[in-house]
Design a protein around this motif. Structure first.
Motif, PDB file in Angstrom:
ATOM      1  N   THR A  98      33.727  -3.508 -31.859  1.00 40.04           N
ATOM      2  CA  THR A  98      34.214  -2.757 -33.025  1.00 40.04           C
ATOM      3  C   THR A  98      33.080  -2.418 -33.976  1.00 40.04           C
ATOM      4  OG1 THR A  98      34.838  -4.901 -33.918  1.00 40.04           O
ATOM      5  CG2 THR A  98      36.604  -3.472 -33.211  1.00 40.04           C
ATOM      6  N   GLY A 102      32.867   1.248 -34.615  1.00 44.12           N
ATOM      7  CA  GLY A 102      33.325   1.484 -35.983  1.00 44.12           C
ATOM      8  C   GLY A 102      32.216   2.006 -36.879  1.00 44.12           C
ATOM      9  N   ILE A 164      39.027  -1.926 -35.416  1.00 42.69           N
ATOM     10  CA  ILE A 164      38.036  -0.854 -35.486  1.00 42.69           C
ATOM     11  C   ILE A 164      38.161  -0.068 -36.792  1.00 42.69           C
ATOM     12  CG2 ILE A 164      38.903   1.326 -34.538  1.00 42.69           C
ATOM     13  CD1 ILE A 164      36.858   0.929 -32.310  1.00 42.69           C
TER      14      ILE A 164
END
Ligand SMILES: Nc1ncnc2c1ncn2[C@@H]1O[C@H](COP(=O)(O)OP(=O)(O)O)[C@@H](O)[C@H]1O
Ligand SMILES: [Mg+2]
Lengths: 280, 383
Positions: A98, A102, A164
């Protein structure tokens, strides 16, 4: 010779006396603050305390004296240890994935204008605001529909999915606050795209990335609802504890909780001190 | 303040390849489906070692022009050449010019030293040399001993000088400065103007300086391009621009100038004569082969400090206009008079208070304004 302008010398600006006054806080405020802190800390204190409880029954609710036994025999219950290892590895892997995805999403959303940006923002917002129970149930039906066997992998996929958005949003907030000229300055001084990212952009958004990563780890390690839907036969730390409450939660759980909490405190203190130093 | 003469054109043997050359440069932005013409056709030659200013009001396309030189924007049409090499399409990190940003754009997570060393490190300059050059440059900008500080721990003026050092240490072919003093207060700004000029002389690098402050441009530049709405209105030395404004816009934008107008009565040799009111008379030298016909309207400008004010009709060779004093403003070193002429134009006159202990005229007085014909400038019609 042209003399262009002759300004009369401007008067020196009056010295602004900084008016920072200390006000006496009323005693009520002290009491209120102490009560609030106690309220926040009490459950944690009890968890830590009962990790030292020399209990002999299956239940760990009554104080029977001090011992370090549970620390020595921390890994005696092998299924609990497996659950903890599952939780830790899933949390680490999910955080890793993530944080990378992200961060990239946050950069794109904070910096660029592109087709589908509005939709992406909406989806992120939905992922954050969607009730866990709904998300868990729908993930389960999706995995069943696609005939994916539930287990370690589906837990990981689910955790990546719900954390995320948190990383993307924290990074985006950081990116939006940056002066785009700083990266242009790096380019102007001869840095290509990769160098620019490595030496300028990434260090500047780092506080956002770290905050996002911590959030993602914390969300993953104690998630119960969504994990319960997607776990199949795999057991994680929260699932194991939940299962144990019927027969009696062993003190090892308190010890593990204490250790996880201690690591969290250390990370929080370190990052607070670092940001304090950076702002000086 | 020291007086700076425009640097004479350097006659190097290779004969003047301009440091920066723009030909037919245009830039249109796409903003929300609309096209904004930010630069509408600019031709420029900036000589090696020159202090060149782009001057104009906010939104006239100065920054866009500069960003096209730096390589952050690509022109919609036209070419950009640096030292004869066509760099159109070359990204900023591979152009031999450096920029000082209005926001300074220092790297907040790096020390002053690392900020200044950034460009040298990218080019693989050896460590010892980096240390030496950064140290020398920090001395030039008067920041020696502050190498280990973070930018946030410096004052605005110091940050400004770090930004300058960070660009100059690379010895670029040209330094581009976009309103670099805009964020400083008046006193610091004036000090930095002198400082910048000194540094530029010391390092001998071409400076392209963007500003909307005419005083700044006039004090520092060798040449100025006055821009308006994406076009260059006039290009010349500060003196030329101030004393011979080519257009109404330039006359209005630079300094205070008086705009007068009237019908051409007769043409006397290379001068047009305008009768002004009942017994006023203005002579205007005609330059650049402009030949207005008799009866045509002509606009002209006179700088306020060129005008004399007095009770009597001036001598025959001078321009003379009658008017009434509407305001007298005493400013210490000088006095400003606002006069409404007999034709209804408002004229400002600056008089030095060198000799006169008292005001020459008071409000309501009927006076004559006079000046030498060579100080009247015919200007192009308003666009
Ligand atoms: N990135 C951009 N997108 C759209 N329009 C722009 C952009 N940059 C500048 N403009 C427009 O171009 C014109 C010139 O801008 P600029 O070059 O910044 O002027 P100046 O620096 O002289 O104030 C302005 O009308 C401005 O709104
Ligand atoms: Mg600008």
């Amino acid at each position: 010779m042209t003399t262009l302008t002759t300004d009369p010398a401007p008067a020196p600006p009056a010295d602004p006396a900084p008016a920072v006054r200390r006000r006496r806080r009323p005693a009520v405020l002290h009491v209120y603050t102490l009560l609030l802190i106690a309220w926040l800390i009490l459950p944690i204190a009890i968890m830590i305390l009962f990790g030292f409880n020399d209990t002999h029954s299956k239940q760990n609710f009554r104080w029977e004296g001090f011992t370090l036994r549970w620390y020595v025999h921390l890994f005696d219950k092998s299924d609990l240890t497996t659950a903890l290892v599952n939780s830790l590895t899933i949390a680490l892997l999910s955080t890793l994935i993530t944080t990378v995805i992200g961060t990239l999403a946050g950069l794109a959303l904070g910096r660029h204008r592109f087709r589908g940006k509005g939709v992406t923002n909406l989806v992120l917002f939905m992922a954050i605001s969607c009730p866990e129970i709904v998300m868990g149930a729908s993930l389960l039906s999706m995995f069943v529909t696609f005939n994916l066997p539930r287990g370690y992998l589906t837990i990981l996929v689910a955790h990546v999915m719900f954390s995320i958005a948190f990383v993307a949003v924290t990074v985006r907030a950081r990116v939006v606050g940056l002066d785009p000229a700083v990266e242009e300055a790096a380019q102007d001084l001869g840095a290509g795209p990769w160098t620019r990212f490595r030496l300028v952009t990434l260090p500047m958004i780092m506080p956002g990335v770290v905050a996002g990563a911590l959030l993602s780890f914390v969300l993953s390690i104690d998630d119960f609802v969504i994990t319960n839907f997607t776990s199949g036969a795999t057991v994680t730390f929260p699932l194991w504890i939940y299962g144990s409450t019927r027969t009696g939660t062993p003190p090892q759980v308190n010890v593990m909780g204490t250790l996880i909490f201690a690591v969290g405190v250390v990370i929080a203190v370190v990052s607070a001190r670092r940001s304090l130093r950076a702002s000086r | 303040m020291t007086e700076t003469q425009p640097a004479p054109a350097r006659d190097d043997p290779g004969r003047a390849v301009p440091a920066i050359e723009l030909t037919g440069v245009r830039k249109a932005y796409d903003a929300f489906g609309e096209t904004v013409a930010a630069v509408r056709g600019v031709d420029l030659d900036i000589a090696q070692g020159e202090f060149f200013s782009l001057l104009g009001p906010s939104g006239c396309g100065k920054t866009t022009t500069m960003r096209m030189i730096a390589g952050f924007e690509e022109p919609t049409a036209g070419r950009v050449r640096l030292h004869g090499r066509d760099v159109t399409g070359v990204p900023a990190n591979r152009r031999d010019v450096n920029m000082v940003f209005q926001s300074y754009a220092l790297f907040p997570h790096m020390s002053v030293f690392d900020n200044v060393a950034f460009g040298l490190r990218r080019r693989g300059v050896p460590k010892d040399e980096i240390k030496e050059r950064v140290g020398a440059m920090l001395d030039i900008v008067d920041l020696g001993g502050r190498e280990r500080r973070r930018p946030a721990a410096l004052s605005g003026g110091q940050q400004q000088r770090v930004a300058l050092a960070r660009a100059l240490v690379n010895r670029p072919r040209a330094l581009l400065l976009d309103e670099p003093l805009g964020a400083l207060d008046l006193k610091l700004r004036q000090a930095m103007q002198v400082e910048l000029k000194r540094i530029q002389r010391e390092v001998g690098i071409t400076f392209v300086y963007v500003t909307h402050d005419q005083g700044e441009a006039l004090t520092m530049s060798d040449r100025i391009a006055v821009m308006n709405e994406g076009l260059i209105e006039q290009l010349g030395s500060p003196r030329e621009i101030y004393e011979h404004p080519a257009t109404r816009f330039v006359a209005g934008f630079i300094g205070t100038s008086n705009l007068l107008g009237g019908e051409v009565g007769e043409l006397a040799g290379d001068r047009a004569v305008i009768s002004f009111g009942p017994d006023g008379r203005i002579e205007v030298p005609l330059r650049d082969g402009t030949r207005p016909a008799a009866g045509e309207r002509l606009e002209l400008t006179v700088r306020p400090e060129k005008i004399c004010i007095g009770p009597d009709k001036p001598a025959d060779g001078l321009c003379g206009v009658r008017g009434t004093v509407t305001e007298v403003v005493y400013l210490g070193t000088s006095t400003n008079y606002n006069v409404t002429t007999s034709a209804g134009d408002d004229v400002v006159v600056f008089l030095q208070n060198a000799t006169s202990a008292e005001d020459i005229a008071v409000r309501g007085d009927s006076v004559w304004l006079s000046w030498e014909p060579r100080h009247s400038y015919a200007i192009g019609a308003a666009r």
